[in-house]
Structure formats: C-alpha cells, structure tokens
Design an enzyme around this catalytic site. Structure first.
Site, PDB file in Angstrom:
ATOM      1  N   ASN A  11       0.850  -1.201   0.000  1.00 18.26           N
ATOM      2  CA  ASN A  11       0.000   0.000   0.000  1.00 18.26           C
ATOM      3  C   ASN A  11       0.876   1.239   0.000  1.00 18.26           C
ATOM      4  O   ASN A  11       2.081   1.157   0.273  1.00 18.26           O
ATOM      5  CB  ASN A  11      -0.859   0.073   1.280  1.00 18.26           C
ATOM      6  CG  ASN A  11      -1.853  -1.063   1.398  1.00 18.26           C
ATOM      7  OD1 ASN A  11      -2.352  -1.567   0.387  1.00 18.26           O
ATOM      8  ND2 ASN A  11      -2.138  -1.465   2.627  1.00 18.26           N
ATOM      9  N   GLY A  41       2.232  -6.593   4.021  1.00 23.33           N
ATOM     10  CA  GLY A  41       3.192  -7.478   3.346  1.00 23.33           C
ATOM     11  C   GLY A  41       4.512  -6.780   3.094  1.00 23.33           C
ATOM     12  O   GLY A  41       5.590  -7.296   3.420  1.00 23.33           O
ATOM     13  N   ASN A  43       5.722  -4.069   4.521  1.00 24.48           N
ATOM     14  CA  ASN A  43       6.404  -3.740   5.780  1.00 24.48           C
ATOM     15  C   ASN A  43       7.134  -4.964   6.333  1.00 24.48           C
ATOM     16  O   ASN A  43       8.277  -4.872   6.815  1.00 24.48           O
ATOM     17  CB  ASN A  43       5.394  -3.270   6.835  1.00 24.48           C
ATOM     18  CG  ASN A  43       4.663  -1.994   6.433  1.00 24.48           C
ATOM     19  OD1 ASN A  43       5.114  -1.271   5.545  1.00 24.48           O
ATOM     20  ND2 ASN A  43       3.538  -1.731   7.069  1.00 24.48           N
ATOM     21  N   GLU A 140      -4.272  -9.207   4.196  1.00 23.86           N
ATOM     22  CA  GLU A 140      -4.703  -8.097   3.333  1.00 23.86           C
ATOM     23  C   GLU A 140      -4.842  -8.542   1.884  1.00 23.86           C
ATOM     24  O   GLU A 140      -4.979  -7.713   0.992  1.00 23.86           O
ATOM     25  CB  GLU A 140      -3.749  -6.903   3.464  1.00 23.86           C
ATOM     26  CG  GLU A 140      -3.956  -6.140   4.762  1.00 23.86           C
ATOM     27  CD  GLU A 140      -3.180  -4.838   4.839  1.00 23.86           C
ATOM     28  OE1 GLU A 140      -3.682  -3.910   5.485  1.00 23.86           O
ATOM     29  OE2 GLU A 140      -2.070  -4.755   4.281  1.00 23.86           O
ATOM     30  N   THR A 220       0.937 -11.122  20.185  1.00 26.93           N
ATOM     31  CA  THR A 220       1.675  -9.893  20.450  1.00 26.93           C
ATOM     32  C   THR A 220       0.820  -9.009  21.349  1.00 26.93           C
ATOM     33  O   THR A 220      -0.394  -8.904  21.176  1.00 26.93           O
ATOM     34  CB  THR A 220       2.053  -9.173  19.143  1.00 26.93           C
ATOM     35  OG1 THR A 220       0.876  -8.945  18.366  1.00 26.93           O
ATOM     36  CG2 THR A 220       3.032 -10.010  18.324  1.00 26.93           C
ATOM     37  N   GLY A 222       1.580  -5.604  22.464  1.00 31.70           N
ATOM     38  CA  GLY A 222       1.965  -4.197  22.507  1.00 31.70           C
ATOM     39  C   GLY A 222       3.101  -3.981  23.500  1.00 31.70           C
ATOM     40  O   GLY A 222       4.106  -4.690  23.490  1.00 31.70           O
ATOM     41  N   GLY A 225       4.896  -6.833  25.450  1.00 36.65           N
ATOM     42  CA  GLY A 225       5.729  -7.859  24.812  1.00 36.65           C
ATOM     43  C   GLY A 225       4.933  -8.861  24.004  1.00 36.65           C
ATOM     44  O   GLY A 225       4.013  -8.492  23.276  1.00 36.65           O
ATOM     45  N   ASP A 252       4.096  -5.447  12.137  1.00 39.72           N
ATOM     46  CA  ASP A 252       4.802  -5.894  10.919  1.00 39.72           C
ATOM     47  C   ASP A 252       6.291  -6.057  11.195  1.00 39.72           C
ATOM     48  O   ASP A 252       6.919  -7.010  10.713  1.00 39.72           O
ATOM     49  CB  ASP A 252       4.580  -4.890   9.792  1.00 39.72           C
ATOM     50  CG  ASP A 252       3.112  -4.749   9.438  1.00 39.72           C
ATOM     51  OD1 ASP A 252       2.379  -5.740   9.628  1.00 39.72           O
ATOM     52  OD2 ASP A 252       2.707  -3.666   9.006  1.00 39.72           O
ATOM     53  N   SER A 291      10.336   3.444  10.259  1.00 35.52           N
ATOM     54  CA  SER A 291      10.686   3.160  11.664  1.00 35.52           C
ATOM     55  C   SER A 291      11.196   1.723  11.876  1.00 35.52           C
ATOM     56  O   SER A 291      11.511   1.342  12.994  1.00 35.52           O
ATOM     57  CB  SER A 291       9.480   3.411  12.566  1.00 35.52           C
ATOM     58  OG  SER A 291       8.466   2.471  12.279  1.00 35.52           O
TER      59      SER A 291
END
Ligand code: RIB
Length: 297
Positions: A11, A41, A43, A140, A220, A222, A225, A252, A291
C-alpha cells in the site's frame, strides 16, 4: 541461508497526525500530512530484509505512480521484486492512517490490486516455495490466496507463519497446517471468542488456537511484549518500556524480524526476544517502513 518468502499487500500510507483520534461524525484538524510506502506485506518484507535475510516479496500492484514508487522502495531495500504482479487495470493499494499524540492509530485500506492477488498466480510458482526458508503471510489479500499459499508451503515442507491481520475468521484447514500464527490481542479474541486483554486471557486464547491445530501460537501484546505457547509450554517475553510515538507497523516489524530469525535457524524463544526488541524500537518514530530498525547481522 534460504530466503524469507513474504506474500501479501503493498500500500501507500497517507498519514495525518492528530491530537486525538476523531469520533464518528467528528472532523478534527491534524498536523502535517506524510506519505510512506506501506502495506502489511511490504512492511514485513522490509523488516525481514533489514534483519539480514534475503527476501522474495510476492504482491499485486497497479500500473500507476504509487505502484512504481512502491517497487522502487522495495528494490532499494534489496528485496527480490521479480515475482511482483503489476495489474494494468487496477489501482495500487492505499491506506488512510490517523496517528494520535499517544501513538495510537486507526487505518482504513482501499486494497485495489491487493484484492486481485490470486491462488492461480501462486500455484504457477511452486519453485518459490521450494526455495524458501520460511513463508510469511498476512490477511490483506484474499483468503483463497492465503489458503493456496499455506498448502503450497506445506507441500514444499516449508514452515509457514500467518499474521492474521486485519482480523478475520480462519478455517481450521488453514490453522492446522500452519507452523505459527501471530495475532495481536484483539485478533486473538476475534479468532477464539476469549478476551485476550491480559496475560491470563491471552494464554487461554493461545491454548484454544493450539487446540485447533496450530503448532506454535504467538500473541503480540503491545507494550507488554509477546506470549508464546508451544509444545514446551507458555513463555512471556517482556518488552522494554519506551516512549511511544507511533505504533503503525510495529506488528509488521515483529513478524518480519521473527520470520527472519527463524529463517536463520534461531530457537523460537530467541526469535521472539529479537522480534519484541525490534518492534519496541519501531514504535519510537513515525511511519511503518521508516521506523523499521536495521539489525546487526
Ligand atoms: O500494519 C500497518 C499497515 O497496515 C500500514 O502500512 C497500512 O498500509 C496497512 O496495511
């Protein structure tokens, strides 16, 4: 080392920062507008590449400027883009993203060409699966395409990780063929009906997913951990506490790095620790791909 095969979305992310995410019907004035390459994908492919693996990325894009820019970005990362499909009559995927001061986001995706990545396209390329060290998928692209990819990976004897984002129901025929599934807490709740907002709930949800046939379940969590439930039991990997700027793409980063570490034959608990550390780094600046950290090899 065999490459990571990432099959998924590409995207362009259109990002506006706001003080607070708006409520339905509300208009808010935001800060600067920024445009980044993205898609779960893409990322994840970049994260695996920056973690030191060769990466082959399979996706569908439109024959438009956004698609060409995405291909240029992925090429500059050193990702194998030879199997990308460019569809002349479709637009490339676009994501509209709002990021709040507290680092939370909300995202709406116009999938465009991502919705046309087909099972037929993958089934004509079994050699990609045979050559892969690990296969990494998200949601996605159409579920029929995901199902075909899982089966092709299984036929080739290659481990397959599914990041079930955005959340959707997944049939047991797919779950039971996976090496690993990596939902976040809300995705785990949607998949199991078990509230996974705390460690006890996440553990229960992970055990329920294992009962449905997934060998290894990673949830996951956040800033808390990630949780792994596998044949050896329950393992909680804590995350370092940091100031959060933008969580877009943190999942990702986790998935791409996790897949890369498994492709490097790290034990799963070590792969988990590295992936949590990388995701923690990623939330400290804006944008998904910008990032994603580069890890020492
Ligand atoms: O996970 C973050 C990604 O979700 C963004 O890059 C956006 O494109 C959406 O796919």
């Amino acid at each position: 080392m065999k490459p990571v095969l990432v099959i998924g979305s590409s995207n362009t992310d259109m990002v506006v920062t706001v003080d607070e995410l708006p409520r339905p019907g509300q208009t808010v004035l935001g800060g600067e507008f920024r445009r980044f390459p993205g898609g779960k994908g893409a990322n994840q492919a970049v994260a695996a590449r920056r973690a030191g693996c060769d990466v082959c990325f399979v996706a569908a894009l439109g024959n438009d400027d956004l698609g060409r820019q995405a291909i240029a970005t992925l090429t500059a990362e050193g990702i194998d883009v030879g199997e990308l499909q460019v569809l002349p009559d479709m637009a490339s995927g676009v994501a509209l993203i709002l990021v709040s001061d507290s680092g939370e986001n909300c995202i709406a995706v116009a999938p465009g060409a991502n919705s046309a990545l087909s099972a037929d396209y993958l089934e004509a390329k079994p050699q990609l699966f045979a050559a892969a060290g690990i296969v990494l998928l998200q949601l996605e692209t159409p579920l029929t395409t995901i199902a075909a990819a899982v089966e092709l990976a299984s036929d080739a004897g290659v481990r397959c990780i599914l990041n079930p984002a955005p959340a959707a129901e997944i049939p047991d025929s797919i779950l039971s063929t996976l090496y690993c599934i990596t939902p976040n807490q809300s995705e785990a709740e949607l998949l199991t009906g078990i509230a996974a907002g705390n460690l006890a709930g996440a553990t229960a949800a992970a055990k329920a997913l294992r009962k449905r046939g997934v060998a290894n379940v990673v949830i996951t969590m956040g800033g808390s951990g990630a949780l792994l439930v596998d044949a050896d039991g329950v393992h909680h990997q804590q995350a370092e506490k940091v100031a959060v700027v933008d969580t877009t793409g943190a999942g990702d980063t986790f998935n791409g790095v996790f897949a890369a570490m498994l492709a490097k034959d790290l034990p799963i608990r070590d792969a988990l620790a590295t992936a949590v550390a990388a995701a923690t780094l990623s939330v400290q600046s804006v944008g998904a791909i910008p990032s994603i950290p580069r890890l020492g090899n």
